[in-house]
Design an enzyme around this catalytic site. Structure first.
Site, PDB file in Angstrom:
ATOM      1  N   GLU A 173       1.096   4.682  43.801  1.00 20.76           N
ATOM      2  CA  GLU A 173       1.542   3.326  43.218  1.00 20.76           C
ATOM      3  C   GLU A 173       0.958   3.260  41.621  1.00 20.76           C
ATOM      4  O   GLU A 173      -0.307   3.079  41.499  1.00 20.76           O
ATOM      5  CB  GLU A 173       0.988   2.166  43.639  1.00 20.76           C
ATOM      6  CG  GLU A 173       1.356   1.929  45.235  1.00 20.76           C
ATOM      7  CD  GLU A 173       1.210   0.711  45.688  1.00 20.76           C
ATOM      8  OE1 GLU A 173       2.270   0.106  46.188  1.00 20.76           O
ATOM      9  OE2 GLU A 173       0.205   0.014  45.713  1.00 20.76           O
ATOM     10  N   LYS A 221       0.666  -9.408  49.856  1.00 20.94           N
ATOM     11  CA  LYS A 221      -0.713  -9.811  49.047  1.00 20.94           C
ATOM     12  C   LYS A 221      -1.105 -11.205  49.329  1.00 20.94           C
ATOM     13  O   LYS A 221      -1.046 -11.467  50.612  1.00 20.94           O
ATOM     14  CB  LYS A 221      -0.019  -9.827  47.508  1.00 20.94           C
ATOM     15  CG  LYS A 221       0.517  -8.319  47.148  1.00 20.94           C
ATOM     16  CD  LYS A 221       0.597  -8.181  45.930  1.00 20.94           C
ATOM     17  CE  LYS A 221       1.505  -7.015  45.349  1.00 20.94           C
ATOM     18  NZ  LYS A 221       1.570  -6.495  44.050  1.00 20.94           N
ATOM     19  N   SER A 274       7.652  -1.797  41.942  1.00 17.13           N
ATOM     20  CA  SER A 274       8.888  -2.546  41.552  1.00 17.13           C
ATOM     21  C   SER A 274       9.713  -1.729  42.453  1.00 17.13           C
ATOM     22  O   SER A 274      10.910  -1.726  41.696  1.00 17.13           O
ATOM     23  CB  SER A 274       9.075  -2.616  40.071  1.00 17.13           C
ATOM     24  OG  SER A 274       8.014  -3.210  39.658  1.00 17.13           O
ATOM     25  N   ASN A 318       3.665  -5.230  51.610  1.00 16.81           N
ATOM     26  CA  ASN A 318       2.356  -5.708  51.218  1.00 16.81           C
ATOM     27  C   ASN A 318       2.583  -7.481  50.656  1.00 16.81           C
ATOM     28  O   ASN A 318       3.147  -7.426  49.565  1.00 16.81           O
ATOM     29  CB  ASN A 318       1.851  -4.873  50.111  1.00 16.81           C
ATOM     30  CG  ASN A 318       0.423  -5.530  49.498  1.00 16.81           C
ATOM     31  OD1 ASN A 318       0.001  -6.525  50.031  1.00 16.81           O
ATOM     32  ND2 ASN A 318       0.011  -4.977  48.485  1.00 16.81           N
ATOM     33  N   GLY A 327       4.398  -4.890  40.205  1.00 13.47           N
ATOM     34  CA  GLY A 327       4.693  -5.931  40.033  1.00 13.47           C
ATOM     35  C   GLY A 327       5.243  -6.464  38.568  1.00 13.47           C
ATOM     36  O   GLY A 327       5.323  -7.483  37.910  1.00 13.47           O
ATOM     37  N   GLU A 355      -5.075  -3.377  42.894  1.00 14.42           N
ATOM     38  CA  GLU A 355      -5.561  -4.681  42.829  1.00 14.42           C
ATOM     39  C   GLU A 355      -6.913  -4.840  43.285  1.00 14.42           C
ATOM     40  O   GLU A 355      -7.756  -5.602  42.662  1.00 14.42           O
ATOM     41  CB  GLU A 355      -4.590  -5.734  43.239  1.00 14.42           C
ATOM     42  CG  GLU A 355      -3.581  -6.089  42.430  1.00 14.42           C
ATOM     43  CD  GLU A 355      -2.205  -6.454  43.293  1.00 14.42           C
ATOM     44  OE1 GLU A 355      -2.440  -6.925  44.319  1.00 14.42           O
ATOM     45  OE2 GLU A 355      -0.963  -5.961  42.794  1.00 14.42           O
ATOM     46  N   HIS A 370      -5.678  -0.157  47.205  1.00 18.37           N
ATOM     47  CA  HIS A 370      -4.699  -0.697  46.485  1.00 18.37           C
ATOM     48  C   HIS A 370      -5.154  -1.141  45.089  1.00 18.37           C
ATOM     49  O   HIS A 370      -6.580  -1.584  44.870  1.00 18.37           O
ATOM     50  CB  HIS A 370      -4.330  -2.179  46.855  1.00 18.37           C
ATOM     51  CG  HIS A 370      -2.788  -2.852  46.123  1.00 18.37           C
ATOM     52  ND1 HIS A 370      -2.940  -3.332  45.192  1.00 18.37           N
ATOM     53  CD2 HIS A 370      -1.614  -2.706  46.760  1.00 18.37           C
ATOM     54  CE1 HIS A 370      -1.655  -3.666  44.737  1.00 18.37           C
ATOM     55  NE2 HIS A 370      -0.926  -3.350  45.681  1.00 18.37           N
TER      56      HIS A 370
HETATM   57  C1  PEP Z   1       2.235  -3.313  45.649  1.00 13.79           C
HETATM   58  O1  PEP Z   1       1.609  -4.353  45.423  1.00 13.79           O
HETATM   59  O2  PEP Z   1       1.831  -2.638  46.562  1.00 13.79           O
HETATM   60  C2  PEP Z   1       3.527  -3.112  45.123  1.00 13.79           C
HETATM   61  C3  PEP Z   1       4.286  -2.188  45.220  1.00 13.79           C
HETATM   62  O3  PEP Z   1       4.190  -4.360  44.554  1.00 13.79           O
HETATM   63  P1  PEP Z   1       5.559  -4.413  43.929  1.00 13.79           P
HETATM   64  O4  PEP Z   1       6.620  -3.996  44.620  1.00 13.79           O
HETATM   65  O5  PEP Z   1       5.719  -6.065  43.795  1.00 13.79           O
HETATM   66  O6  PEP Z   1       5.584  -3.825  42.398  1.00 13.79           O
END
Ligand code: PEP
Length: 255
Positions: A170, A11, A216, A9, A176, A100, A98
């Site tokens: 998630e 973003k 992460s 992803n 992040g 976000e 997601h």
């Molecule tokens: C994501 O935004 O789907 C995600 C898992 O981000 P990160 O790997 O940076 O934590």
């Protein structure tokens, strides 16, 4: 049997040229690594999709997806992109729900259910995200929150449409932040999600659904996460922006 999946992803990162460069590096690196039961997906900003699709034509080993779509087919929705438009440039996936999008754009489970319908109608496979905030976990509401996200956002689909869906767990507190869910925490929720799918549909649907972990995930922790019984791969944010890290995460299946 269900597929092992690593989905990136990006973003809101990468201008057009950097995105094409990154993708061509990924294609070159992963071509020999991807086995038949594995799928690699890159979910880029909309602007890259057509360009990326020129690369996927030849190899067929990496699929592309968007990070959102509008719920309506067309019309006066200035600035929005429909599922049909995404499909028309060669994408086959779309990330929905997601955290976000839920947090910054107020996307509710009810809206996400409509977006999932739009995706399916247009031949896009949803990567449907669920996950709890830190506050919800600390107050032991995580199972309840995830159950509600599934029930209201995606479980309205009939079984044959649900079979096109990938679920991504998630935890919001891990996205992040550099804090990863432990393999036990992640496995516990993945098993819970699979049970919910079995209860809503049946065991065969549940066994065939790929459930990804996101938050992460990096080349160091991917192997132990992916080794868990109910973890079928990862949705990768930050680490998908570096071709070496992303490829090393894909290789974690083989470790
Ligand atoms: C994501 O935004 O789907 C995600 C898992 O981000 P990160 O790997 O940076 O934590």
């Amino acid at each position: 049997m269900r597929k092992k999946v690593v989905a990136g992803n990006w973003k809101m990162n990468m201008d057009y040229t950097s995105g094409i460069t990154l993708f061509s590096e990924i294609i070159n690196m992963v071509n020999d690594e991807v086995r038949g039961d594995q799928e690699v997906i890159v979910c880029s900003p909309f602007i890259h999709l057509h360009g990326l699709s020129q690369y996927t034509k030849d190899t067929g080993k990496v699929s592309i997806g968007a990070q959102n779509c509008h719920q309506e087919a067309s019309g006066a929705y200035t600035g929005e992109i429909s599922a049909g438009m995404i499909k028309s440039v060669g994408a086959s996936y779309v990330i929905l729900g997601h955290s976000e999008r839920r947090q910054y754009f107020g996307e509710t489970n009810e809206l996400l259910a409509k977006k999932a319908d739009a995706a399916i109608t247009n031949g896009l496979n949803p990567i449907f995200c669920v996950g709890e905030t830190l506050e919800e976990r600390n107050s032991e509401k995580h199972f309840e929150v995830i159950k509600q996200q599934l029930n209201e956002g995606i479980f309205h689909l009939p079984a044959n449409d649900f079979s096109k869906v990938i679920i991504a767990y998630e935890p919001v507190w891990a996205i992040g932040t550099g804090v990863t869910a432990s393999k036990e925490q992640a496995q516990e929720i993945h098993a819970f999600i699979r049970t919910q799918i079995a209860e809503k549909y049946d065991t065969s649907v549940a066994e065939n659904t790929s459930i990804l972990y996101g938050g992460s995930c990096n080349p160091k922790n991917a192997s132990e996460l992916f080794a868990q019984k109910d973890i079928d791969g990862g949705l990768i944010g930050g680490a998908s922006l570096k071709s070496r890290d992303f490829t090393d995460i894909i290789k974690a299946f083989n470790n």
